[in-house]
Motif scaffolding. Structure first.
Motif, PDB file in Angstrom:
ATOM      1  N   SER A 186       1.583   5.022  -6.540  1.00 58.64           N
ATOM      2  CA  SER A 186       2.713   4.251  -7.044  1.00 58.64           C
ATOM      3  C   SER A 186       2.300   3.531  -8.307  1.00 58.64           C
ATOM      4  O   SER A 186       1.133   3.191  -8.493  1.00 58.64           O
ATOM      5  CB  SER A 186       3.153   3.232  -5.995  1.00 58.64           C
ATOM      6  OG  SER A 186       4.271   2.506  -6.475  1.00 58.64           O
ATOM      7  N   HIS A 187       3.284   3.338  -9.192  1.00 56.37           N
ATOM      8  CA  HIS A 187       3.003   2.453 -10.315  1.00 56.37           C
ATOM      9  C   HIS A 187       3.766   1.143 -10.146  1.00 56.37           C
ATOM     10  O   HIS A 187       3.781   0.318 -11.035  1.00 56.37           O
ATOM     11  CB  HIS A 187       3.340   3.149 -11.640  1.00 56.37           C
ATOM     12  CG  HIS A 187       4.720   3.702 -11.668  1.00 56.37           C
ATOM     13  ND1 HIS A 187       5.012   5.002 -11.288  1.00 56.37           N
ATOM     14  CD2 HIS A 187       5.891   3.127 -11.973  1.00 56.37           C
ATOM     15  CE1 HIS A 187       6.319   5.186 -11.369  1.00 56.37           C
ATOM     16  NE2 HIS A 187       6.886   4.073 -11.785  1.00 56.37           N
ATOM     17  N   GLN A 188       4.410   0.968  -8.960  1.00 55.24           N
ATOM     18  CA  GLN A 188       5.141  -0.268  -8.692  1.00 55.24           C
ATOM     19  C   GLN A 188       4.259  -1.214  -7.893  1.00 55.24           C
ATOM     20  O   GLN A 188       4.177  -1.138  -6.670  1.00 55.24           O
ATOM     21  CB  GLN A 188       6.427   0.030  -7.915  1.00 55.24           C
ATOM     22  CG  GLN A 188       7.459   0.775  -8.733  1.00 55.24           C
ATOM     23  CD  GLN A 188       8.556   1.334  -7.850  1.00 55.24           C
ATOM     24  OE1 GLN A 188       8.466   2.436  -7.330  1.00 55.24           O
ATOM     25  NE2 GLN A 188       9.605   0.564  -7.666  1.00 55.24           N
ATOM     26  N   LEU A 189       3.603  -2.128  -8.588  1.00 55.05           N
ATOM     27  CA  LEU A 189       2.637  -3.009  -7.935  1.00 55.05           C
ATOM     28  C   LEU A 189       3.272  -3.875  -6.851  1.00 55.05           C
ATOM     29  O   LEU A 189       2.656  -4.134  -5.820  1.00 55.05           O
ATOM     30  CB  LEU A 189       1.983  -3.902  -8.980  1.00 55.05           C
ATOM     31  CG  LEU A 189       0.750  -3.273  -9.614  1.00 55.05           C
ATOM     32  CD1 LEU A 189       0.203  -4.161 -10.712  1.00 55.05           C
ATOM     33  CD2 LEU A 189      -0.325  -3.042  -8.543  1.00 55.05           C
ATOM     34  N   GLU A 190       4.482  -4.302  -7.107  1.00 52.18           N
ATOM     35  CA  GLU A 190       5.178  -5.158  -6.153  1.00 52.18           C
ATOM     36  C   GLU A 190       5.267  -4.465  -4.782  1.00 52.18           C
ATOM     37  O   GLU A 190       5.012  -5.057  -3.745  1.00 52.18           O
ATOM     38  CB  GLU A 190       6.560  -5.481  -6.744  1.00 52.18           C
ATOM     39  CG  GLU A 190       7.511  -6.261  -5.860  1.00 52.18           C
ATOM     40  CD  GLU A 190       8.422  -5.384  -5.033  1.00 52.18           C
ATOM     41  OE1 GLU A 190       9.229  -4.672  -5.557  1.00 52.18           O
ATOM     42  OE2 GLU A 190       8.326  -5.393  -3.839  1.00 52.18           O
ATOM     43  N   LEU A 191       5.597  -3.179  -4.828  1.00 52.31           N
ATOM     44  CA  LEU A 191       5.710  -2.384  -3.609  1.00 52.31           C
ATOM     45  C   LEU A 191       4.372  -2.235  -2.912  1.00 52.31           C
ATOM     46  O   LEU A 191       4.257  -2.358  -1.687  1.00 52.31           O
ATOM     47  CB  LEU A 191       6.157  -0.983  -4.002  1.00 52.31           C
ATOM     48  CG  LEU A 191       7.554  -0.594  -3.659  1.00 52.31           C
ATOM     49  CD1 LEU A 191       7.817   0.789  -4.192  1.00 52.31           C
ATOM     50  CD2 LEU A 191       7.681  -0.647  -2.164  1.00 52.31           C
ATOM     51  N   VAL A 192       3.377  -1.962  -3.699  1.00 47.77           N
ATOM     52  CA  VAL A 192       2.038  -1.757  -3.156  1.00 47.77           C
ATOM     53  C   VAL A 192       1.567  -3.040  -2.473  1.00 47.77           C
ATOM     54  O   VAL A 192       1.016  -3.013  -1.371  1.00 47.77           O
ATOM     55  CB  VAL A 192       1.086  -1.337  -4.299  1.00 47.77           C
ATOM     56  CG1 VAL A 192      -0.349  -1.335  -3.838  1.00 47.77           C
ATOM     57  CG2 VAL A 192       1.491   0.025  -4.825  1.00 47.77           C
ATOM     58  N   GLU A 193       1.832  -4.172  -3.108  1.00 51.15           N
ATOM     59  CA  GLU A 193       1.427  -5.455  -2.523  1.00 51.15           C
ATOM     60  C   GLU A 193       2.138  -5.695  -1.204  1.00 51.15           C
ATOM     61  O   GLU A 193       1.578  -6.259  -0.271  1.00 51.15           O
ATOM     62  CB  GLU A 193       1.753  -6.603  -3.485  1.00 51.15           C
ATOM     63  CG  GLU A 193       0.919  -6.550  -4.736  1.00 51.15           C
ATOM     64  CD  GLU A 193       0.968  -7.851  -5.505  1.00 51.15           C
ATOM     65  OE1 GLU A 193       1.638  -8.798  -5.050  1.00 51.15           O
ATOM     66  OE2 GLU A 193       0.329  -7.916  -6.570  1.00 51.15           O
ATOM     67  N   GLY A 211     -10.052  -2.235  -2.504  1.00 53.02           N
ATOM     68  CA  GLY A 211     -10.236  -3.243  -1.477  1.00 53.02           C
ATOM     69  C   GLY A 211      -8.903  -3.737  -0.983  1.00 53.02           C
ATOM     70  O   GLY A 211      -7.867  -3.219  -1.374  1.00 53.02           O
ATOM     71  N   THR A 212      -8.958  -4.733  -0.090  1.00 53.55           N
ATOM     72  CA  THR A 212      -7.708  -5.350   0.347  1.00 53.55           C
ATOM     73  C   THR A 212      -7.173  -6.174  -0.818  1.00 53.55           C
ATOM     74  O   THR A 212      -7.893  -6.488  -1.770  1.00 53.55           O
ATOM     75  CB  THR A 212      -7.939  -6.276   1.546  1.00 53.55           C
ATOM     76  OG1 THR A 212      -8.801  -7.345   1.118  1.00 53.55           O
ATOM     77  CG2 THR A 212      -8.586  -5.542   2.701  1.00 53.55           C
ATOM     78  N   LEU A 213      -5.908  -6.554  -0.734  1.00 52.68           N
ATOM     79  CA  LEU A 213      -5.331  -7.363  -1.805  1.00 52.68           C
ATOM     80  C   LEU A 213      -6.108  -8.665  -1.960  1.00 52.68           C
ATOM     81  O   LEU A 213      -6.352  -9.115  -3.081  1.00 52.68           O
ATOM     82  CB  LEU A 213      -3.863  -7.638  -1.510  1.00 52.68           C
ATOM     83  CG  LEU A 213      -2.965  -6.419  -1.706  1.00 52.68           C
ATOM     84  CD1 LEU A 213      -1.587  -6.687  -1.134  1.00 52.68           C
ATOM     85  CD2 LEU A 213      -2.879  -6.031  -3.170  1.00 52.68           C
ATOM     86  N   ASP A 214      -6.509  -9.267  -0.840  1.00 53.01           N
ATOM     87  CA  ASP A 214      -7.274 -10.515  -0.920  1.00 53.01           C
ATOM     88  C   ASP A 214      -8.604 -10.301  -1.639  1.00 53.01           C
ATOM     89  O   ASP A 214      -9.007 -11.103  -2.471  1.00 53.01           O
ATOM     90  CB  ASP A 214      -7.527 -11.081   0.483  1.00 53.01           C
ATOM     91  CG  ASP A 214      -6.264 -11.665   1.088  1.00 53.01           C
ATOM     92  OD1 ASP A 214      -5.317 -11.936   0.314  1.00 53.01           O
ATOM     93  OD2 ASP A 214      -6.207 -11.831   2.323  1.00 53.01           O
ATOM     94  N   GLU A 215      -9.261  -9.218  -1.296  1.00 54.99           N
ATOM     95  CA  GLU A 215     -10.546  -8.929  -1.965  1.00 54.99           C
ATOM     96  C   GLU A 215     -10.343  -8.739  -3.463  1.00 54.99           C
ATOM     97  O   GLU A 215     -11.112  -9.230  -4.282  1.00 54.99           O
ATOM     98  CB  GLU A 215     -11.178  -7.665  -1.377  1.00 54.99           C
ATOM     99  CG  GLU A 215     -11.797  -7.864  -0.007  1.00 54.99           C
ATOM    100  CD  GLU A 215     -12.098  -6.549   0.703  1.00 54.99           C
ATOM    101  OE1 GLU A 215     -12.624  -6.619   1.829  1.00 54.99           O
ATOM    102  OE2 GLU A 215     -11.800  -5.468   0.154  1.00 54.99           O
ATOM    103  N   LEU A 216      -9.279  -8.003  -3.826  1.00 58.37           N
ATOM    104  CA  LEU A 216      -9.059  -7.744  -5.244  1.00 58.37           C
ATOM    105  C   LEU A 216      -8.695  -9.030  -5.981  1.00 58.37           C
ATOM    106  O   LEU A 216      -9.124  -9.252  -7.106  1.00 58.37           O
ATOM    107  CB  LEU A 216      -7.964  -6.694  -5.435  1.00 58.37           C
ATOM    108  CG  LEU A 216      -8.323  -5.297  -4.942  1.00 58.37           C
ATOM    109  CD1 LEU A 216      -7.177  -4.335  -5.175  1.00 58.37           C
ATOM    110  CD2 LEU A 216      -9.588  -4.774  -5.619  1.00 58.37           C
TER     111      LEU A 216
END
Ligand code: ADP
Ligand code: ADP
Length: 220
Positions: A186-193, A211-216
């Motif tokens: 996906s290029h839709q970050l909102e969705l990925v999050e 990594g996980t969102l927290d790790e990133l």
């Protein structure tokens, strides 16, 4: 379950992949993120056995990937692969039979999925008569009908309206709960999050972070 290690792939002088590695574990939703041309589709095509890598390996539960093992995968290619002259249920059931389902199971599974995906169509409508959003729902149903252990989805959300996105997201969460591993680009970050357990970020054929969102977030 899926383990991709150090893939390299060039097209002539274009380097598409320059050492891509990633894992997908059972019950994990992995978002594969990167700009156009970063190498997402190429990685997925190699995982599906549609394109040969120059080097690197793809393993499935620790073993080299075989044709039989790939029948346990569900794939949504970027170039959508529906047959315009097939009817909606027939189309989804066809993919089920390609994956070894009996006609009765495939027909039943197809009808249930089409309903769950909220496809707005009559069973006897031809695929080509559907809106693009509905075709996309049919395409996802076709990837899911044989109850795969792993889903490889290339931009599954692109072009969907918000209701379609929510429906599809819920279907993917449900598969995750059942232990299915999901890799989607996906290029839709909102969705990925919103959806992902883990994110893999690719740039110019290299994985630059995962990594996980927290790790990133912690590493900026
Ligand atoms: P993404 O899916 O992230 O947009 P791709 O994997 O499609 O990226 O493409 C990676 C790079 O490889 C791009 O530079 C693209 O133009 C190139 N590429 C992909 N497929 C082919 C192909 N069949 N022939 C030549 N170049 C290709
Ligand atoms: P995506 O970005 O995600 O794959 P592309 O535009 O890169 O989309 O590719 C669309 C199709 O064209 C794919 O089948 C890809 O393999 C092919 N393709 C991409 N780049 C090239 C290229 N430079 N030469 C030939 N085919 C290409």
């Amino acid at each position: 379950m899926l383990s991709i290690v150090d893939l390299h792939k060039s097209y002539g002088t274009t380097t598409a992949l320059d050492g891509v590695s990633l894992d997908v574990r059972p019950g994990e939703l992995v978002g594969f993120v990167g700009a156009n041309g970063a190498g997402k589709s190429t990685t997925m095509r190699i995982a599906m056995g549609l394109v040969a890598a120059d080097s690197g390996t793809v393993r499935w539960h620790g073993e080299p990937l075989t044709f039989t093992a790939r029948r346990r995968f569900g794939y949504m290619p970027e170039e959508r692969g529906l047959y315009p002259k097939m009817r909606v249920v027939e189309q989804v059931a066809y993919f089920g039979r390609l994956h070894g389902m009996s006609r009765a199971d495939a027909d039943r599974g197809a009808a249930a999925l089409i309903e769950q995906m909220g496809v707005v169509a009559q069973p006897r409508d031809f695929v080509q008569a559907l809106s693009l959003g509905n075709q996309q729902r049919v395409q996802l149903a076709a990837a899911l009908v044989h109850d795969p252990e792993l889903l490889v989805l290339d931009e599954p959300f692109s072009g969907l309206d918000p209701v379609g996105v929510d429906t599809m997201a819920e279907v993917l969460r449900q598969r995750r709960r059942a232990g299915c591993g999901v890799l989607f680009s996906s290029h839709q970050l909102e969705l990925v999050e919103r959806l992902c357990d883990r994110v893999v970020i690719v740039r110019a054929g290299r994985v630059v972070a995962q990594g996980t969102l927290d790790e990133l977030r912690a590493t900026g």
